[in-house]
Motif scaffolding. Structure first.
Motif, PDB file in Angstrom:
ATOM      1  N   SER A  41       0.841  -1.204   0.000  1.00 50.45           N
ATOM      2  CA  SER A  41       0.000   0.000   0.000  1.00 50.45           C
ATOM      3  C   SER A  41       0.875   1.254   0.000  1.00 50.45           C
ATOM      4  N   GLY A  42       0.543   2.229  -0.846  1.00 52.00           N
ATOM      5  CA  GLY A  42       1.361   3.441  -0.956  1.00 52.00           C
ATOM      6  C   GLY A  42       0.915   4.549  -0.008  1.00 52.00           C
ATOM      7  N   ALA A  43       1.803   5.545   0.161  1.00 48.17           N
ATOM      8  CA  ALA A  43       1.438   6.760   0.912  1.00 48.17           C
ATOM      9  C   ALA A  43       1.273   7.927  -0.056  1.00 48.17           C
ATOM     10  N   ASP A 207      10.006   5.347   6.320  1.00 47.79           N
ATOM     11  CA  ASP A 207       9.133   4.218   5.971  1.00 47.79           C
ATOM     12  C   ASP A 207       9.809   3.164   5.100  1.00 47.79           C
ATOM     13  N   GLU A 208      10.797   3.566   4.292  1.00 46.02           N
ATOM     14  CA  GLU A 208      11.407   2.599   3.374  1.00 46.02           C
ATOM     15  C   GLU A 208      12.807   2.185   3.818  1.00 46.02           C
ATOM     16  N   GLY A 209      13.130   2.442   5.106  1.00 45.48           N
ATOM     17  CA  GLY A 209      14.401   1.976   5.649  1.00 45.48           C
ATOM     18  C   GLY A 209      15.568   2.907   5.412  1.00 45.48           C
ATOM     19  N   ARG A 368       5.937  -0.601  -2.695  1.00 48.23           N
ATOM     20  CA  ARG A 368       5.239   0.572  -2.158  1.00 48.23           C
ATOM     21  C   ARG A 368       5.855   0.920  -0.806  1.00 48.23           C
ATOM     22  N   SER A 369       5.558   2.108  -0.318  1.00 45.35           N
ATOM     23  CA  SER A 369       6.130   2.483   0.984  1.00 45.35           C
ATOM     24  C   SER A 369       5.551   1.637   2.118  1.00 45.35           C
ATOM     25  N   GLY A 370       4.296   1.201   1.979  1.00 43.25           N
ATOM     26  CA  GLY A 370       3.738   0.219   2.913  1.00 43.25           C
ATOM     27  C   GLY A 370       3.892  -1.144   2.264  1.00 43.25           C
ATOM     28  N   ILE A 389      15.016  -2.429 -10.162  1.00 41.71           N
ATOM     29  CA  ILE A 389      14.005  -2.737  -9.149  1.00 41.71           C
ATOM     30  C   ILE A 389      14.188  -1.722  -8.036  1.00 41.71           C
ATOM     31  N   LYS A 390      13.078  -1.077  -7.667  1.00 41.15           N
ATOM     32  CA  LYS A 390      13.143  -0.081  -6.584  1.00 41.15           C
ATOM     33  C   LYS A 390      12.427  -0.674  -5.383  1.00 41.15           C
ATOM     34  N   THR A 391      13.191  -1.014  -4.359  1.00 41.92           N
ATOM     35  CA  THR A 391      12.537  -1.654  -3.220  1.00 41.92           C
ATOM     36  C   THR A 391      13.173  -1.276  -1.878  1.00 41.92           C
TER      37      THR A 391
HETATM   38  P1  PGA Z   1       4.433   5.205  -2.303  1.00 39.05           P
HETATM   39  O1  PGA Z   1       5.909   5.666  -2.654  1.00 39.05           O
HETATM   40  O2  PGA Z   1       4.407   3.748  -2.228  1.00 39.05           O
HETATM   41  O3  PGA Z   1       4.166   5.905  -0.980  1.00 39.05           O
HETATM   42  O4  PGA Z   1       3.538   5.731  -3.402  1.00 39.05           O
HETATM   43  C1  PGA Z   1       6.698   5.035  -3.632  1.00 39.05           C
HETATM   44  C2  PGA Z   1       6.915   5.922  -4.827  1.00 39.05           C
HETATM   45  O5  PGA Z   1       6.394   7.049  -4.898  1.00 39.05           O
HETATM   46  O6  PGA Z   1       7.617   5.532  -5.764  1.00 39.05           O
END
Ligand code: PGA
Ligand code: ZN
Length: 425
Positions: A41-43, A207-209, A368-370, A389-391
């Protein structure tokens, strides 16, 4: 007639994501195996993303997903029992028609995606193959360059950095394992630098470490990261830098301007600012430089910087092929972020990657950030030869789950795999 891949049971439950909010986990069972998957889930969500169904009310501050769980256990289960998990597209189309809306708002993209991913896993296990090989069978695979988010800002951190993500990209590695090692070393060097220059509060994480230091200026974050790269013994060409501005979050719609680094900037001024940062720090990637409807501003910066820089669309496209077509027509970007839960099924995600390839765009599979501990995207990126890959940072369980899975995949593939880095630096 029942085969080893016929769906015998489907079941969902509510579990927690990495921010402690509820999310959907589903299990799809055949006579041979069970596949389990959970959705992120994203922010900083795009306006046009598929809808994440939440319960409202008191429990979990309204963020419960029991309605989505009930939709899996009810209408989706009834509709899919007896079908084959080998037909991913057919299953996904069936769920799309059971939902019947453009953005999956009736059943919830979180309900549909959980089943879509769990079905792919059930198919892989039933057929005795790895998930990436189930998604796309091939003799040769390419592993993506990790984009590691080592400084967090924006909506992912409690600091004043407007830019959401500051990323390191180890293109100079010779394998994915080496890239992960380089990323980890730079991350640890960055920790020491932030600690000695800004004190203990600078090594708190977001949130993403990534670290969430009490910095205010974009430049300051990039200077620290550049230092961490050189302290770790790497050259600027080995570990490139990138940013995800997620600029809809600092866009002032009333005035059509952007607020960052203590300034109010017009579209044109912001483009100049990115160009300066690109030249000073050799940025390889710039994601969502403008708000999500600004197709022309995207096209302008892509024309100016796109020769050497990947201009990535995330919130502007939301992994949606209709929005991507607008971007292709208008030359809005030369790269796209791909997120399963922005569109809501595995096969539509595959379609989006295919369209990106046809357009000649760089494809980046993203978390996603969540998040959850599910490493599905490591397989997705491998199957469809994503460039990156963006993680997240190389830290925190839900982030390293994906990097660790890439290590296993690289080991399994041995000589049948190459690393994408050399093509991208
Ligand atoms: P989100 O962030 O998961 O909060 O949307 C990731 C992104 O913007 O790439
Ligand atoms: Zn983004």
């Amino acid at each position: 007639m029942a085969t080893k891949t016929t769906i015998l049971e489907i079941k969902a439950r509510q579990v927690l994501d990495s921010r402690g909010n509820p999310t959907v986990e589903a299990e799809v069972t055949t006579s041979k195996a069970m596949g389990r998957a959970s959705v992120p889930s994203g922010a900083s969500k795009g306006k046009h993303e598929a809808l994440e169904l939440r319960d409202g009310g008191e429990e979990f501050h309204g963020k419960g997903v029991m309605k989505a769980v009930a939709n899996v256990n009810g209408v989706l289960r009834r509709g899919l029992l007896g079908l084959s998990v080998d037909d991913q597209r057919g299953l996904d189309q069936k769920m799309i028609s059971l939902d019947g809306t453009q953005d999956k708002r009736r059943l919830g993209a979180n309900a549909i995606l959980a089943v879509s991913m769990a079905s792919a896993r059930a198919a892989a296990s039933s057929n005795g193959v790895s998930l990436f090989a189930q998604l796309r069978k091939s003799d040769r695979y390419t592993l993506p360059v990790p984009m590691m988010n080592v400084i967090n800002g924006g909506e992912h951190a409690g600091n004043n950095l407007a830019i959401q993500e500051f990323l390191i990209e180890p293109v100079g590695a010779s394998s994915c394992a080496e890239a992960i090692r380089m990323g980890s070393e730079v991350y640890q060097s960055l920790r020491s630098i932030l600690l000695s220059e800004h004190g203990r509060s600078a090594i708190n994480i977001g949130d993403e470490g990534g670290f969430a230091p009490p910095l205010r200026l974009t430049r300051d974050a990039l200077v620290s990261i550049r230092k961490a790269v050189s302290t770790s013994g790497y050259g600027e060409k080995d570990v490139r830098l990138g940013v995800d501005a997620a600029s809809s979050t600092f866009y002032d719609e009333k005035n059509g301007s952007y607020k960052l680094d203590g300034k109010t900037m017009s579209e044109a001024a912001l483009e100049d600012y990115y160009a300066q940062l690109r030249d000073e720090f050799g940025l390889l990637t710039i994601e969502d430089p403008f708000q999500e409807e600004a197709f022309e501003a995207f096209a302008s910066i892509t024309k100016r910087l796109g020769g050497k820089t990947k201009v990535i669309g995330d919130d502007i496209y939301v992994t949606n092929m209709a929005r991507m077509r607008l971007g292709i027509e208008g030359n809005a970007t030369n790269a796209i972020l791909i997120k399963l839960n922005q569109i809501g099924t595995v096969s539509e995600t595959e379609g989006a990657i295919g369209l990106a390839r046809k357009a000649g765009w760089t494809a980046i599979v993203s978390h996603r950030s969540g998040e959850t501990e599910d490493p599905f995207i490591a397989h997705l990126a491998t199957a469809f030869a994503a460039d990156f890959i963006k993680t997240g940072a190389p830290a925190r369980g839900e982030r390293v789950a994906k990097y660790n899975e890439l290590l296993r995949i690289e080991e399994e593939l041995e000589s049948k795999v190459r690393y994408a880095g050399k093509d991208l630096g």
